[in-house]
Design a protein around this motif. Structure first.
Motif, mmCIF file in Angstrom:
data_model
loop_
_atom_site.group_PDB
_atom_site.id
_atom_site.type_symbol
_atom_site.label_atom_id
_atom_site.label_comp_id
_atom_site.label_asym_id
_atom_site.label_seq_id
_atom_site.Cartn_x
_atom_site.Cartn_y
_atom_site.Cartn_z
ATOM 1 N N VAL A 39 0.844 -1.197 0.000
ATOM 2 C CA VAL A 39 0.000 0.000 0.000
ATOM 3 C C VAL A 39 0.875 1.242 0.000
ATOM 4 N N THR A 40 0.507 2.223 -0.810
ATOM 5 C CA THR A 40 1.092 3.555 -0.729
ATOM 6 C C THR A 40 -0.022 4.488 -0.287
ATOM 7 N N ILE A 41 0.301 5.385 0.645
ATOM 8 C CA ILE A 41 -0.649 6.389 1.120
ATOM 9 C C ILE A 41 -0.078 7.761 0.784
ATOM 10 N N HIS A 43 -1.001 12.187 0.229
ATOM 11 C CA HIS A 43 -1.913 13.316 0.400
ATOM 12 C C HIS A 43 -1.738 14.210 -0.823
ATOM 13 N N LEU A 72 -3.417 1.908 -3.698
ATOM 14 C CA LEU A 72 -3.109 3.321 -3.479
ATOM 15 C C LEU A 72 -4.265 3.982 -2.744
ATOM 16 N N VAL A 73 -3.963 4.499 -1.553
ATOM 17 C CA VAL A 73 -4.938 5.227 -0.746
ATOM 18 C C VAL A 73 -4.502 6.686 -0.732
ATOM 19 N N VAL A 74 -5.434 7.589 -1.058
ATOM 20 C CA VAL A 74 -5.103 9.001 -1.167
ATOM 21 C C VAL A 74 -6.047 9.824 -0.300
ATOM 22 N N THR A 75 -5.469 10.739 0.485
ATOM 23 C CA THR A 75 -6.259 11.759 1.160
ATOM 24 C C THR A 75 -6.083 13.042 0.356
#
Length: 158
Positions: A39-41, A43, A72-75
């Protein structure tokens, strides 16, 4: 591939560091295996309603980290109807994005270009906080582990 490890003792201590010979110059060049995180996080500034993400400013290796990961999780600072990408911006297409959460201020104490500046006083205070385990744990409990509700979370499917 990088030149920085050649001539050091690192390769003797780390079996992952190897070298190849440049076919043009004959120079030895160090190599390391690619990182492929689960996982890559990240912002970012914006996401559109289809799930594409706009990155701008000093982005470092965010694009590479995003594309190397299995998920890929993005805020983001905000969700918009359409991305208006300026020159030199990066748009990550919706098919590489697993999940997006709208988290205004999510880069704090760092900055989000076009939204807010870096909090330099925080970084100076952090130096003292991080030196003492008790203060560090108290800070982590209050600012990281405390439960929060995050509005605007959605997950891309497929």
């Amino acid at each position: 591939m990088l030149r920085g490890y050649i001539g050091t003792d690192l390769a003797r201590e780390n079996a992952s560091i190897r070298s190849v010979t440049c076919p043009y110059t004959g120079e030895a060049i160090a190599t390391v295996p690619a990182l492929n995180p689960d996982v890559t996080i990240l912002h970012a500034q914006q996401a559109d309603r289809q799930g594409s993400v706009l990155l701008r400013g000093i982005v470092g290796a965010q694009k590479e980290a995003a594309l190397a990961a299995k998920a890929l999780v993005v805020t983001v600072e905000e969700i918009v109807d359409a991305l208006d990408a300026p020159m030199n911006a990066i748009v990550l297409p919706h098919w590489v994005v697993t999940a997006i959460a709208c988290v205004p201020g999510g880069a704090y104490p760092s900055y989000a270009q076009g939204y807010y500046s870096r909090d330099n006083a925080f970084y100076l205070a952090w130096d003292e906080i991080a030196r003492e385990r008790v203060r560090f744990v108290e800070w982590i409990d209050r600012h990281v582990r405390a439960p929060r509700i995050t509005p605007g979370f959605f997950v891309r499917s497929g």
